[in-house]
Design a protein around this motif. Structure first.
Motif, PDB file in Angstrom:
ATOM      1  N   ARG A  78     -21.267  30.349  33.190  1.00 44.50           N
ATOM      2  CA  ARG A  78     -22.128  31.250  32.430  1.00 44.50           C
ATOM      3  C   ARG A  78     -21.436  31.752  31.177  1.00 44.50           C
ATOM      4  O   ARG A  78     -20.225  32.010  31.162  1.00 44.50           O
ATOM      5  N   ASN A  79     -22.216  31.974  30.148  1.00 46.49           N
ATOM      6  CA  ASN A  79     -21.741  32.659  28.940  1.00 46.49           C
ATOM      7  C   ASN A  79     -20.450  32.070  28.378  1.00 46.49           C
ATOM      8  O   ASN A  79     -19.505  32.800  28.054  1.00 46.49           O
ATOM      9  N   THR A  80     -20.412  30.778  28.269  1.00 44.50           N
ATOM     10  CA  THR A  80     -19.240  30.131  27.668  1.00 44.50           C
ATOM     11  C   THR A  80     -19.699  29.113  26.644  1.00 44.50           C
ATOM     12  O   THR A  80     -20.873  28.773  26.582  1.00 44.50           O
ATOM     13  N   GLN A  81     -18.761  28.638  25.887  1.00 37.73           N
ATOM     14  CA  GLN A  81     -19.097  27.673  24.834  1.00 37.73           C
ATOM     15  C   GLN A  81     -19.424  26.320  25.436  1.00 37.73           C
ATOM     16  O   GLN A  81     -18.960  25.976  26.525  1.00 37.73           O
ATOM     17  N   GLN A 116     -18.365  23.413  25.318  1.00 36.77           N
ATOM     18  CA  GLN A 116     -17.207  22.609  24.941  1.00 36.77           C
ATOM     19  C   GLN A 116     -16.399  22.416  26.214  1.00 36.77           C
ATOM     20  O   GLN A 116     -16.295  23.330  27.043  1.00 36.77           O
ATOM     21  N   SER A 174     -13.482  22.385  28.667  1.00 33.18           N
ATOM     22  CA  SER A 174     -12.302  23.241  28.737  1.00 33.18           C
ATOM     23  C   SER A 174     -11.064  22.403  29.025  1.00 33.18           C
ATOM     24  O   SER A 174     -11.141  21.198  29.278  1.00 33.18           O
TER      25      SER A 174
END
Lengths: 409, 386
Positions: free
Chosen positions: A99-102, A104, A106
Motif C-alpha cells: 500500500r501507498n508506495t511507488q 517501482q 524495490s
C-alpha cells in the motif's frame, strides 16, 4: 510482449489485497505462448511478427512475508517447493501488494526476482506490482497495478489486459483460452454431459447440424449434376437446330439461284418470242418459262442466309451460364447496340463450318434480315459479341421484300 | 514536500517502529555533510484506512550525499515490526546493493534502535561505490577520482556523485565532495560558540562540479560549518580561487586546503596577538584601563588625562589583527555633540606596524596619544558643548 490476466484471478488478488492489513505476495500461474502474425500489404513486403503472450490463469498467495526467502533476500528452494508443490512448472511470475508506495520495484524484490528466474528456469519471469493509493482524507482509493519484465533492460513495463473488462459493445466478446481446472466443474460435466455430448466428447447438436449440412450439400451437388445434364441436352438440341437452319438456308439459296436463272431465261426468251411473233413463235420456250415460273412460284420466300454461323453453344456459353438478367437485349439491325455474331470457326471439319464457308462466298450479296425473326426467339441462347454482327450484316439490303416483289412482277 | 519535525514524525509512526526512527531523526548524521541531519517526509501506512493510528510504517528518507539529497523510500510493515525494511532507491533505479555486504540487514535486530541508522550507513557506503563505478564512463573524471584516492588525506573523505548525462548535449557530469583536512581545534572557543544553532562538527567541505567530462566547466564551492564560517569572519571573508583551466583536483584541492589553513592560522594567531596587545596595554596604562574584552580581546577602553583634560580612548581590534590596524576612538568626557552624544573622533591612520610586538604597540600608542590629544582637545572645545 503482451500479457493478460483472467478476470477472476485479477479480482481475487484485488479482494485479497483490499482486505489485507499489510503487504503480501504470491505467485502467478499460467502459460506463455508465442504468436506469429504474418501480414501482407500492397505497400510493403510481407512481414512476420512474433509476439510473446503471457496469460495468467491463477495465483498462489503466500501465507506471510518472508515465507520463501530470508532477511537478505536469499530464496530457499525448499520453501518454494513447499508452497508451489506440483504447480511449480506453471509459474510464470510472481506478484506483490504494498500500500501507498511507488510503482517501482524495490531492492528486495529485484534481488528475489533474479533468484526466482534462475531457480524456476523461467527466463522471462514477470512481476506484478499492486498498490493501493488513498487520498489524504481517504475519500478516494485507487488500485494501481504494473506488470514488470525485470529481466529486460530498464525494468520494462508490459501492458496487462483483462479480457472482457471494458466496453464489450465495441469489441468482440472473447472466450478465454484459460482451461477450467475446477474439480466441481469437471464432475458436473461428467454427470450431465451424456445428454449433450456423445461418446467422443463432441456436443450432439454439433453432429446433428453437421449432418444437416452434409445432406444439404449432397442435394445441392445432385441438383448441379442434373443442371449440367440438362444443359448438355440443350446444347445438343441447339446444335441440331443450327444444322437444320443451315440446311434450310442452303436450300433457299439454291432455289433462289434457280429462280433467278429461270427469270433471266424467261426474260431472254420473251424478247426472242416477241421478235419471233413478229417473224415466228416458239411454243416450247414459253412452256419452259411457265414451268420455271411455276417452279419459281413454289419457291418459298427467300431468306437471307447467315454468312457467319454462330459457333456451337458449348463454345459460347461458359458453364454455368450467366443469369438471364445479364444477357444483351435484342435490337434492330444497324443500331450500335445490336449484338453481332461471332466470326466463323475455320477448318473444324463440322458441317456447320462448311456451310459457313459457302455462305461466306456469297456474303456480300446475301442479306440476313430473315434471321431477325428467329433471333428474337433464340436471343436468350445467343451470346455473340456485337462487333461481329455489324461486320457480317450489310444494313441496306431488304431481300425478302425485293425477292417477292421481283417474283411477283 | 512536507518536511516534518522529528517530533511530529515520531508521533505518527507506529509505536513498535518508533525507537528505530528516533535514532535516525535525532542522531542521524551520515556522510561528510554531518551538519545536516537525516530528514523524514511522506509518512504513509501499509494498513487499511480503517486501522486506527498511529500506524505509519513507510516514509521517505532524505540523505545528504555529495551535495545532492538522496530520497529513498523505506518500507516497514506495522503488522510485522520485527521484519527488516525494504528500500526503493528513488531515481537510482539501477543501484542494487549486495545484500551479503549489509550485515545489519542480514542480522536485522528490530530491538536495537540503531539498526536502521547503521543499515542506512552501510547502504550509503555501497552507494558510494556504485557512483564511483559510474565514473568509468569518463576517463578524465576517473583520473581525477583515482588521483585523489591515492592521497589518504582526501581519498578517505570523499563523496562522488556521477550525474546523469545531459539529454541535450549527451555530456556526463559529476560532483566531488571532499572534506578538507584542516585543523580547527585551535580556533578560540569564543569564536565558535557564538552561533544560533548547534553547529555540530566543525568541518570544511569543498564541492567541485564537473559539468562536462572534459573538465572545461568546473565550478568549485567551499562549504563551512556555521561556527567556522563565523570564526573566519563570515562567508564574504573567504574566497577560494577559480579552478584553473586544464588543472586537476589533485593540485587544486591542496591549494584550497592551504588557503583555508592559512586563514585559520591567521585567526588563531590574531587571537593570541590581541591577547598580547591587551596585556601590553594593561601593563602600560595600568589604572587607566576602564574595561577590556577578556574573552576575545577585541576591545579595550582607557581613561586618560592630559593637562587636566580627561578623555577616553576606545581601542577596537579587528579579527585579522595584527594585519589589520586597530581603530582608536577618542572621546571627550566633557563635550557633547548636537545630537547629545559625547564628542569623539575616530583615528584609523596612525603610526602602526603589524610587525611590532604588543609592548612596542603600547609604547607607540602612548606616544601617539600625547601627540594627538592637543588637537583633539581643540576640536572638542570648538565643536562640542559642555
Amino acid at each position: 510482449m503482451a500479457a493478460s490476466i483472467s478476470g477472476y484471478t485479477f479480482s481475487s488478488v484485488c479482494y485479497h489485497s483490499a482486505n489485507s492489513n499489510s503487504d503480501h505476495e504470491g505467485f502467478l500461474l499460467g502459460e506463455v505462448r508465442e504468436e506469429e502474425s504474418f501480414s501482407i500489404s500492397d505497400s510493403q513486403i510481407s512481414n512476420t511478427e512474433f509476439l510473446q503472450v503471457v496469460e495468467v490463469h491463477n495465483h498462489e498467495p503466500c501465507a506471510h512475508l518472508f515465507s520463501f526467502y530470508d532477511y537478505a533476500g536469499k530464496v530457499s528452494e525448499g520453501n518454494l517447493n513447499r508452497i508451489l508443490k506440483d504447480r511449480r512448472k506453471n509459474v510464470i511470475g510472481w506478484y506483490r501488494f504494498r500500500r501507498n508506495t511507488q510503482q517501482q520495484m524495490s531492492f528486495r524484490e529485484q534481488t528475489i526476482h533474479k533468484q526466482l528466474t534462475q531457480i524456476l528456469g523461467v527466463p522471462d519471469l514477470v512481476f506484478l506490482l499492486f498498490s493501493f493509493i488513498s487520498t489524504a482524507n481517504n475519500s478516494t482509493h485507487a488500485l494501481e497495478y504494473v506488470l514488470f519484465r525485470p529481466n529486460k533492460r530498464y525494468n520494462q513495463r508490459v501492458s496487462l489486459t483483462i479480457p472482457n473488462l471494458g466496453n464489450t459493445s465495441q469489441q468482440e466478446y472473447k472466450v478465454s483460452s484459460v482451461p477450467n481446472p475446477s474439480l466441481n466443474y469437471a464432475k458436473v460435466i461428467k454427470e450431465q454431459g451424456a445428454e449433450f455430448f456423445d461418446k467422443d466428447g463432441v456436443m450432439k447438436d454439433i453432429r446433428t447440424i453437421f449432418q444437416v449440412y452434409s445432406a444439404l450439400q449432397e442435394k445441392v451437388q445432385a441438383v448441379c449434376v442434373e443442371v449440367e445434364q440438362s444443359e448438355r441436352v440443350k446444347e445438343k438440341i441447339q446444335e441440331e437446330v443450327t444444322i437444320l437452319k443451315q440446311e434450310i438456308a442452303l436450300r433457299k439459296r439454291k432455289s433462289a439461284e434457280e429462280e433467278k436463272r429461270l427469270q433471266e431465261l424467261v426474260t431472254a426468251a420473251t424478247t426472242e418470242v416477241s421478235v419471233a411473233i413478229v417473224e415466228n413463235s416458239d411454243p416450247p420456250s414459253a412452256c419452259r418459262l411457265q414451268l420455271h415460273n411455276s417452279d419459281l412460284e413454289h419457291v418459298s420466300p427467300e431468306r437471307p442466309i447467315t454468312p457467319d454461323m454462330p459457333p456451337p453453344y458449348s463454345d459460347l456459353v461458359p458453364r454455368p451460364g450467366p443469369p438471364v438478367a445479364l444477357l444483351p437485349r435484342p435490337q434492330a439491325v444497324g443500331s450500335p447496340g445490336r449484338p453481332a455474331q461471332p466470326n466463323p470457326v475455320p477448318g473444324d471439319g463440322s458441317s456447320s463450318g462448311n456451310l459457313e464457308r459457302r455462305a461466306t462466298g456469297q456474303e456480300d450479296g446475301e442479306p440476313e434480315e430473315a434471321d431477325e425473326e428467329d433471333d428474337s426467339v433464340y436471343d436468350n441462347l445467343d451470346r455473340e459479341p456485337p462487333e461481329l454482327l455489324c461486320q457480317s450484316r450489310p444494313a441496306s439490303l431488304r431481300p425478302d421484300g425485293d425477292a417477292r416483289g421481283s417474283q411477283n412482277s | 514536500m512536507n518536511s516534518l519535525s522529528p517530533e511530529v514524525a515520531l508521533n505518527r509512526i507506529s509505536p513498535e517502529l518508533r525507537p528505530l526512527l528516533s535514532s535516525v531523526v535525532r542522531n542521524g548524521r551520515v556522510g561528510l555533510d554531518s551538519t545536516s541531519c537525516l530528514r523524514i517526509t511522506d509518512l504513509k501506512t501499509g494498513c487499511t484506512t480503517l486501522t486506527p493510528g498511529p500506524c505509519c510504517d513507510r516514509f521517505k528518507l532524505h540523505i545528504p550525499y555529495a551535495g545532492e539529497t538522496l530520497k529513498w523510500d523505506i518500507i516497514f510493515n506495522a503488522r510485522d515490526p520485527e521484519l527488516p525494511p525494504d528500500f526503493i532507491f528513488g531515481e537510482d533505479a539501477e543501484f542494487l546493493p549486495e545484500p551479503s555486504e549489509l550485515p545489519h540487514l542480514v542480522r536485522w535486530n528490530a530491538g536495537d534502535p540503531e539498526s536502521l541508522l547503521l543499515l542506512v550507513k552501510e547502504l550509503i557506503q555501497q552507494y558510494h561505490r556504485y557512483q564511483c563505478q559510474r565514473l568509468r564512463e569518463s576517463s578524465r573524471l576517473l583520473f581525477e577520482y583515482d588521483s585523489l584516492l591515492e592521497d589518504p588525506s582526501y581519498g578517505r573523505s570523499m563523496e562522488v556523485y556521477a550525474g546523469r548525462k545531459n539529454t541535450w548535449t549527451g555530456e556526463f557530469s559529476a560532483r566531488f565532495l571532499l572534506k578538507l583536512p584542516v585543523d580547527f581545534s585551535n580556533i578560540p572557543v569564543y569564536l565558535l560558540k557564538d552561533t544560533a544553532l548547534d553547529p555540530g562538527e566543525d568541518v570544511a567541505l569543498l564541492s567541485v562540479s564537473f559539468e562536462d567530462a572534459e573538465a572545461t566547466q568546473v565550478f568549485p564551492k567551499l562549504y563551512l560549518s556555521p561556527s567556522i564560517e563565523h570564526a573566519l569572519g563570515g562567508s564574504s571573508a573567504l574566497h577560494i580561487p577559480a579552478f584553473p583551466s586544464g588543472g586537476c583536483l589533485i593540485d587544486y584541492v591542496p591549494q584550497v586546503c592551504q588557503l583555508l589553513t592559512s586563514k585559520v592560522q591567521y585567526v588563531i594567531q590574531g587571537y593570541h596577538k590581541r591577547r598580547e596587545y591587551i596585556a601590553a596595554f594593561l601593563s602600560h596604562f595600568g589604572m587607566g584601563v576602564v574595561e577590556y574584552d577578556a574573552e576575545g580581546f577585541t576591545k579595550l577602553t582607557l581613561l586618560l588625562m592630559w593637562k587636566d583634560f580627561c578623555f577616553l580612548v576606545h581601542v577596537d581590534l579587528p579579527l585579522y589583527f595584527p594585519r589589520d590596524q586597530p581603530t582608536l576612538t577618542f572621546q571627550s568626557v566633557y563635550h557633547f555633540t548636537s545630537s547629545g552624544q559625547l564628542y569623539s573622533q575616530v583615528q584609523k591612520s596612525y603610526p602602526y606596524s603589524p610587525r611590532w610586538d604588543g609592548n612596542e604597540m603600547a609604547k607607540r600608542a602612548k606616544a601617539y596619544f600625547k601627540s594627538f590629544i592637543p588637537q583633539f582637545q581643540e576640536g572638542a572645545f570648538a565643536n562640542g558643548k559642555l
